[in-house]
Design a protein around this motif. Structure first.
Motif, PDB file in Angstrom:
ATOM      1  N   VAL A  48      86.321  67.706 -30.533  1.00 12.42           N
ATOM      2  CA  VAL A  48      86.789  68.030 -31.885  1.00 12.42           C
ATOM      3  C   VAL A  48      88.310  68.178 -31.897  1.00 12.42           C
ATOM      4  CG1 VAL A  48      86.686  69.727 -33.743  1.00 12.42           C
ATOM      5  CG2 VAL A  48      84.613  69.114 -32.523  1.00 12.42           C
ATOM      6  N   ALA A  49      88.849  68.900 -30.925  1.00 14.64           N
ATOM      7  CA  ALA A  49      90.301  69.073 -30.840  1.00 14.64           C
ATOM      8  C   ALA A  49      90.977  67.731 -30.610  1.00 14.64           C
ATOM      9  CB  ALA A  49      90.654  70.050 -29.728  1.00 14.64           C
ATOM     10  N   LEU A  50      90.410  66.942 -29.740  1.00 11.91           N
ATOM     11  CA  LEU A  50      90.986  65.637 -29.428  1.00 11.91           C
ATOM     12  C   LEU A  50      91.029  64.746 -30.666  1.00 11.91           C
ATOM     13  CD1 LEU A  50      92.158  64.112 -27.046  1.00 11.91           C
ATOM     14  CD2 LEU A  50      89.868  63.315 -26.493  1.00 11.91           C
ATOM     15  N   ASP A  51      89.936  64.708 -31.410  1.00 10.40           N
ATOM     16  CA  ASP A  51      89.894  63.910 -32.643  1.00 10.40           C
ATOM     17  C   ASP A  51      90.931  64.396 -33.655  1.00 10.40           C
ATOM     18  OD1 ASP A  51      87.843  62.398 -31.580  1.00 10.40           O
ATOM     19  OD2 ASP A  51      86.256  63.410 -32.716  1.00 10.40           O
ATOM     20  N   SER A  52      91.035  65.700 -33.804  1.00  9.73           N
ATOM     21  CA  SER A  52      91.976  66.286 -34.765  1.00  9.73           C
ATOM     22  C   SER A  52      93.418  65.961 -34.378  1.00  9.73           C
ATOM     23  CB  SER A  52      91.815  67.802 -34.815  1.00  9.73           C
ATOM     24  OG  SER A  52      90.499  68.139 -35.109  1.00  9.73           O
ATOM     25  N   LEU A  53      93.730  66.150 -33.113  1.00  9.20           N
ATOM     26  CA  LEU A  53      95.096  65.935 -32.641  1.00  9.20           C
ATOM     27  C   LEU A  53      95.478  64.459 -32.686  1.00  9.20           C
ATOM     28  CD1 LEU A  53      94.942  68.441 -29.678  1.00  9.20           C
ATOM     29  CD2 LEU A  53      96.185  68.738 -31.824  1.00  9.20           C
ATOM     30  N   ARG A  54      94.530  63.604 -32.381  1.00  7.13           N
ATOM     31  CA  ARG A  54      94.811  62.161 -32.465  1.00  7.13           C
ATOM     32  C   ARG A  54      95.061  61.750 -33.912  1.00  7.13           C
ATOM     33  NH1 ARG A  54      90.509  59.883 -28.006  1.00  7.13           N
ATOM     34  NH2 ARG A  54      91.918  60.062 -26.216  1.00  7.13           N
ATOM     35  N   ALA A  55      94.375  62.368 -34.840  1.00  7.42           N
ATOM     36  CA  ALA A  55      94.597  62.066 -36.263  1.00  7.42           C
ATOM     37  C   ALA A  55      96.012  62.487 -36.681  1.00  7.42           C
ATOM     38  CB  ALA A  55      93.556  62.776 -37.120  1.00  7.42           C
ATOM     39  N   VAL A  56      96.452  63.648 -36.197  1.00  6.50           N
ATOM     40  CA  VAL A  56      97.815  64.108 -36.509  1.00  6.50           C
ATOM     41  C   VAL A  56      98.837  63.142 -35.916  1.00  6.50           C
ATOM     42  CG1 VAL A  56      99.519  65.932 -36.127  1.00  6.50           C
ATOM     43  CG2 VAL A  56      97.153  66.534 -36.690  1.00  6.50           C
TER      44      VAL A  56
END
Length: 148
Positions: free
Chosen positions: A21-29
């Motif tokens: 979840v963190a990885l997906d969020s950070l990649r989106a940013v």
């Protein structure tokens, strides 16, 4: 350290922790920052632009969370909420209602606003001074409350 470098370090940490979840969020940013850089022909992204990106992403996730919750899709709502919390970590500390009210009173005094007719003048200054510290809706509601 710029937001982009901070995000890159957080991505590495999320990869090591296998936090999807963190990885997906950070990649989106990171993707949004890269998109802005591409649109501005490689120019550096200002801190104000970075904050605007983060605020927009948090707002999108909040809207999605609200919609999924209303439809009873708690599985999807939980993902949106988790992503929202991860992105919010990179925003400046948000003002409390009392702090926002104090800031708005000061801005109203500086601009000499007396009634709701002066709302535009107040909002212009407030939006600029409080960027990243509070969302536009809260600023607007507080300004209307104090001017009426």
């Amino acid at each position: 350290m710029s937001l982009e470098l901070t995000i890159n370090e957080a991505i590495k940490t999320a990869m090591r922790a296998k936090d999807k979840v963190a990885l997906d969020s950070l990649r989106a940013v990171k993707a949004q920052i890269q998109l802005l850089k591409t649109e501005s022909l490689g120019a550096e992204v200002s801190p104000e632009q970075e904050i605007a990106i983060l605020q927009r992403m948090v707002k999108q996730r909040k809207d999605s969370f609200d919609q999924f919750s209303a439809q009873g899709r708690n599985d999807l709502a939980e993902v949106e909420e988790a992503q929202m919390k991860i992105i919010e970590q990179f925003l400046p500390k948000q003002l409390s209602a009392e702090e926002l009210e104090a800031e708005m009173k000061q801005i109203i005094a500086e601009t000499g606003a007396e009634s709701v007719k002066d709302l535009g003048k107040v909002m212009g200054v407030a939006s600029k001074n409080l960027a990243g510290k509070s969302d536009g809706k809260s600023i607007s509601e507080m300004a209307k409350k104090l001017l009426s």
